[in-house]
Scaffold this motif. Sequence first.
Motif, PDB file in Angstrom:
ATOM      1  N   LEU A 115     -36.845  18.223  32.647  1.00 20.26           N
ATOM      2  CA  LEU A 115     -37.283  17.835  33.790  1.00 20.26           C
ATOM      3  C   LEU A 115     -36.514  16.660  34.404  1.00 20.26           C
ATOM      4  CD1 LEU A 115     -38.600  18.772  36.634  1.00 20.26           C
ATOM      5  CD2 LEU A 115     -40.832  17.496  35.539  1.00 20.26           C
ATOM      6  N   PHE A 116     -35.485  16.843  35.260  1.00 14.73           N
ATOM      7  CA  PHE A 116     -34.792  15.928  35.989  1.00 14.73           C
ATOM      8  C   PHE A 116     -35.469  15.137  37.243  1.00 14.73           C
ATOM      9  CE2 PHE A 116     -30.842  15.641  33.287  1.00 14.73           C
ATOM     10  CZ  PHE A 116     -31.084  16.701  32.534  1.00 14.73           C
ATOM     11  N   MET A 117     -35.615  14.212  37.676  1.00 17.07           N
ATOM     12  CA  MET A 117     -36.145  13.392  38.624  1.00 17.07           C
ATOM     13  C   MET A 117     -35.510  12.113  39.039  1.00 17.07           C
ATOM     14  SD  MET A 117     -40.074  14.045  37.926  1.00 17.07           S
ATOM     15  CE  MET A 117     -40.644  12.913  36.929  1.00 17.07           C
ATOM     16  N   ASP A 118     -34.966  12.329  40.128  1.00 14.80           N
ATOM     17  CA  ASP A 118     -34.191  10.956  40.706  1.00 14.80           C
ATOM     18  C   ASP A 118     -35.222   9.888  40.485  1.00 14.80           C
ATOM     19  OD1 ASP A 118     -33.224   8.796  42.570  1.00 14.80           O
ATOM     20  OD2 ASP A 118     -31.937  10.444  43.271  1.00 14.80           O
ATOM     21  N   ILE A 119     -34.935   8.708  39.951  1.00 16.89           N
ATOM     22  CA  ILE A 119     -35.820   7.651  39.690  1.00 16.89           C
ATOM     23  C   ILE A 119     -36.418   7.136  40.903  1.00 16.89           C
ATOM     24  CG2 ILE A 119     -34.373   5.656  39.514  1.00 16.89           C
ATOM     25  CD1 ILE A 119     -36.123   4.842  36.901  1.00 16.89           C
ATOM     26  N   THR A 152     -33.128  -1.928  40.395  1.00 11.40           N
ATOM     27  CA  THR A 152     -33.026  -2.972  39.259  1.00 11.40           C
ATOM     28  C   THR A 152     -33.849  -2.737  38.394  1.00 11.40           C
ATOM     29  OG1 THR A 152     -34.934  -3.649  40.726  1.00 11.40           O
ATOM     30  CG2 THR A 152     -32.960  -4.478  41.388  1.00 11.40           C
ATOM     31  N   LEU A 153     -33.632  -3.628  37.211  1.00 10.96           N
ATOM     32  CA  LEU A 153     -34.666  -3.494  36.041  1.00 10.96           C
ATOM     33  C   LEU A 153     -36.311  -3.517  36.458  1.00 10.96           C
ATOM     34  CD1 LEU A 153     -34.152  -3.471  32.975  1.00 10.96           C
ATOM     35  CD2 LEU A 153     -34.460  -5.750  32.843  1.00 10.96           C
ATOM     36  N   GLU A 154     -36.353  -4.479  37.150  1.00 19.81           N
ATOM     37  CA  GLU A 154     -37.904  -4.656  37.790  1.00 19.81           C
ATOM     38  C   GLU A 154     -38.471  -3.130  38.105  1.00 19.81           C
ATOM     39  OE1 GLU A 154     -39.942  -6.579  36.830  1.00 19.81           O
ATOM     40  OE2 GLU A 154     -41.746  -5.822  38.246  1.00 19.81           O
ATOM     41  N   LYS A 155     -37.660  -2.755  39.212  1.00 20.04           N
ATOM     42  CA  LYS A 155     -37.996  -1.329  39.728  1.00 20.04           C
ATOM     43  C   LYS A 155     -38.088  -0.354  38.854  1.00 20.04           C
ATOM     44  CE  LYS A 155     -37.973  -1.086  44.615  1.00 20.04           C
ATOM     45  NZ  LYS A 155     -39.127  -1.682  45.170  1.00 20.04           N
ATOM     46  N   ARG A 157     -38.873  -0.390  35.861  1.00 14.87           N
ATOM     47  CA  ARG A 157     -40.230  -0.638  35.125  1.00 14.87           C
ATOM     48  C   ARG A 157     -41.376  -0.149  35.944  1.00 14.87           C
ATOM     49  NH1 ARG A 157     -38.817  -6.223  33.481  1.00 14.87           N
ATOM     50  NH2 ARG A 157     -37.811  -6.068  31.396  1.00 14.87           N
ATOM     51  N   GLN A 158     -41.221  -0.633  37.204  1.00 18.19           N
ATOM     52  CA  GLN A 158     -42.387   0.036  38.071  1.00 18.19           C
ATOM     53  C   GLN A 158     -42.361   1.542  38.104  1.00 18.19           C
ATOM     54  OE1 GLN A 158     -41.758  -1.479  42.247  1.00 18.19           O
ATOM     55  NE2 GLN A 158     -42.052  -3.737  41.438  1.00 18.19           N
ATOM     56  N   LYS A 159     -41.186   2.093  38.297  1.00 16.85           N
ATOM     57  CA  LYS A 159     -41.131   3.664  38.561  1.00 16.85           C
ATOM     58  C   LYS A 159     -41.764   4.256  37.209  1.00 16.85           C
ATOM     59  CE  LYS A 159     -39.635   4.183  42.641  1.00 16.85           C
ATOM     60  NZ  LYS A 159     -40.028   4.936  43.463  1.00 16.85           N
ATOM     61  N   LEU A 160     -41.319   3.849  35.971  1.00 18.02           N
ATOM     62  CA  LEU A 160     -41.751   4.330  34.700  1.00 18.02           C
ATOM     63  C   LEU A 160     -43.285   4.156  34.681  1.00 18.02           C
ATOM     64  CD1 LEU A 160     -40.147   5.568  32.413  1.00 18.02           C
ATOM     65  CD2 LEU A 160     -40.278   2.986  31.414  1.00 18.02           C
ATOM     66  N   GLN A 161     -43.596   3.213  35.100  1.00 20.34           N
ATOM     67  CA  GLN A 161     -45.301   3.055  35.194  1.00 20.34           C
ATOM     68  C   GLN A 161     -45.822   4.035  36.160  1.00 20.34           C
ATOM     69  OE1 GLN A 161     -46.816   0.660  33.296  1.00 20.34           O
ATOM     70  NE2 GLN A 161     -48.963   1.399  34.136  1.00 20.34           N
ATOM     71  N   ILE A 162     -45.436   4.027  37.301  1.00 23.38           N
ATOM     72  CA  ILE A 162     -45.956   4.868  38.310  1.00 23.38           C
ATOM     73  C   ILE A 162     -45.851   6.522  37.794  1.00 23.38           C
ATOM     74  CG2 ILE A 162     -45.651   6.274  40.563  1.00 23.38           C
ATOM     75  CD1 ILE A 162     -44.461   3.554  41.401  1.00 23.38           C
ATOM     76  N   VAL A 163     -44.900   6.829  37.011  1.00 25.38           N
ATOM     77  CA  VAL A 163     -44.659   8.246  36.636  1.00 25.38           C
ATOM     78  C   VAL A 163     -45.624   8.436  35.475  1.00 25.38           C
ATOM     79  CG1 VAL A 163     -43.019   9.780  35.410  1.00 25.38           C
ATOM     80  CG2 VAL A 163     -42.294   8.558  37.517  1.00 25.38           C
ATOM     81  N   THR A 164     -45.808   7.689  34.493  1.00 23.23           N
ATOM     82  CA  THR A 164     -46.827   7.634  33.365  1.00 23.23           C
ATOM     83  C   THR A 164     -48.114   7.943  33.737  1.00 23.23           C
ATOM     84  OG1 THR A 164     -45.073   6.073  32.142  1.00 23.23           O
ATOM     85  CG2 THR A 164     -47.312   6.644  31.301  1.00 23.23           C
ATOM     86  N   THR A 173     -50.074  17.134  25.973  1.00 21.98           N
ATOM     87  CA  THR A 173     -50.265  16.341  24.693  1.00 21.98           C
ATOM     88  C   THR A 173     -49.334  15.511  24.145  1.00 21.98           C
ATOM     89  OG1 THR A 173     -49.517  18.325  23.609  1.00 21.98           O
ATOM     90  CG2 THR A 173     -51.783  18.198  23.422  1.00 21.98           C
ATOM     91  N   SER A 174     -48.008  15.811  24.480  1.00 20.98           N
ATOM     92  CA  SER A 174     -46.917  14.950  24.171  1.00 20.98           C
ATOM     93  C   SER A 174     -45.758  15.105  25.054  1.00 20.98           C
ATOM     94  CB  SER A 174     -46.584  14.837  23.024  1.00 20.98           C
ATOM     95  OG  SER A 174     -45.569  15.919  22.650  1.00 20.98           O
ATOM     96  N   CYS A 175     -45.173  14.178  26.013  1.00 17.40           N
ATOM     97  CA  CYS A 175     -44.167  14.307  26.666  1.00 17.40           C
ATOM     98  C   CYS A 175     -43.461  12.965  26.865  1.00 17.40           C
ATOM     99  CB  CYS A 175     -44.810  14.379  27.941  1.00 17.40           C
ATOM    100  SG  CYS A 175     -43.552  14.677  29.391  1.00 17.40           S
ATOM    101  N   ASP A 176     -42.289  12.906  26.383  1.00 21.93           N
ATOM    102  CA  ASP A 176     -41.457  11.552  26.592  1.00 21.93           C
ATOM    103  C   ASP A 176     -40.879  11.545  28.059  1.00 21.93           C
ATOM    104  OD1 ASP A 176     -42.093  10.891  23.862  1.00 21.93           O
ATOM    105  OD2 ASP A 176     -39.949  11.820  23.191  1.00 21.93           O
ATOM    106  N   ILE A 177     -40.978  10.058  28.479  1.00 21.35           N
ATOM    107  CA  ILE A 177     -40.311  10.073  29.783  1.00 21.35           C
ATOM    108  C   ILE A 177     -39.413   8.991  29.333  1.00 21.35           C
ATOM    109  CG2 ILE A 177     -40.919   9.343  32.302  1.00 21.35           C
ATOM    110  CD1 ILE A 177     -43.901   9.233  31.382  1.00 21.35           C
ATOM    111  N   ASN A 178     -38.180   9.292  29.830  1.00 24.50           N
ATOM    112  CA  ASN A 178     -36.925   8.308  29.610  1.00 24.50           C
ATOM    113  C   ASN A 178     -36.227   8.146  30.759  1.00 24.50           C
ATOM    114  OD1 ASN A 178     -37.491   8.466  26.614  1.00 24.50           O
ATOM    115  ND2 ASN A 178     -35.757   9.943  26.094  1.00 24.50           N
ATOM    116  N   LEU A 179     -35.824   6.805  30.563  1.00 24.69           N
ATOM    117  CA  LEU A 179     -34.894   6.578  32.047  1.00 24.69           C
ATOM    118  C   LEU A 179     -33.465   7.045  31.338  1.00 24.69           C
ATOM    119  CD1 LEU A 179     -35.426   2.653  32.132  1.00 24.69           C
ATOM    120  CD2 LEU A 179     -36.305   4.435  33.698  1.00 24.69           C
ATOM    121  N   PHE A 180     -32.465   7.506  32.523  1.00 24.74           N
ATOM    122  CA  PHE A 180     -31.306   8.276  32.320  1.00 24.74           C
ATOM    123  C   PHE A 180     -30.275   7.732  33.252  1.00 24.74           C
ATOM    124  CE2 PHE A 180     -28.006  11.447  32.135  1.00 24.74           C
ATOM    125  CZ  PHE A 180     -28.134  11.907  30.775  1.00 24.74           C
ATOM    126  N   SER A 181     -28.984   7.210  32.808  1.00 29.74           N
ATOM    127  CA  SER A 181     -28.263   7.148  33.770  1.00 29.74           C
ATOM    128  C   SER A 181     -26.707   7.523  33.155  1.00 29.74           C
ATOM    129  CB  SER A 181     -27.812   5.500  33.829  1.00 29.74           C
ATOM    130  OG  SER A 181     -26.774   5.122  34.469  1.00 29.74           O
TER     131      SER A 181
END
Length: 201
Positions: A115-119, A152-155, A157-164, A173-181
């Motif tokens: 699943l692709f989501m614009d960060i 930015t790197l800080e942002k 981290r924030q987005k990753l936190q929100i999505v998690t 049960t298990s779902c990886d969330i990865n940054l992609f560029s």
Amino acid sequence: MFKNNYENTYFLTSTAIVKKQSNSDISEVAFVGYSNSGKSTAINVLTNKKKLARISKTPGRTQLINYFAVSEKKYLVDMPGYGYAKAAKLLKLEWEKNIIKYFKIMASSLKGLVLFMDIRNPMKKLDENIIHFALRFRIPLLILLTKSDKITLEKRRQKLQIVTEKLSKFSLTSCDINLFSAVHKTGVYELREKLDSWYNE
Ligand SMILES: Nc1nc2c(ncn2[C@@H]2O[C@H](COP(=O)(O)OP(=O)(O)O)[C@@H](O)[C@H]2O)c(=O)[nH]1
Ligand SMILES: [Mg+2]
């Protein structure tokens, strides 16, 4: 030594209608997400082929299901992007019917869903629908937060936190969330690893 198993990927076919694979040994992995979320770009980066999946600057152009073959029995399925604002209502309904049909028909050969989501704008309504589908049909899910180079790197981290946090309300049960560029080549190795594990199950 790292080997890219995806460089021999070739375009198979485009179709508007979901067909059941007649060959039951076929393994499929589907790429889904809003139009313009970076699916085609990711296919090109994954396979190291600049023009394999046509990258459209006009969102919503791809209305067909595109099949690519990673190898003879491993397919990569590029689903039409959803939620294109200017798409006609009828087209949107058609899309929803198609994807539900796809999930129902393909449940046995579908090994995983990316699943692709614009960060910058993740977890929109239709993204959440896809997560519900993945749960309902028990399809393993990988979430990619794309275009991570845009913030930015800080942002990041924030987005990753929100999505998690948002994901924790789904009983996955298990779902990886990865940054992609595609620009920084972030998460490309991890994507290949995940696809390998799904295809080789
Ligand atoms: N900066 C940046 N732009 C990207 C990235 N991935 C895709 N894009 C751009 O986003 C637009 C939509 O990408 P595309 O792959 O066609 O999205 P699709 O509709 O989901 O297939 C294109 O203009 C791409 O060049 C990325 O990782 N970083
Ligand atoms: Mg596309």
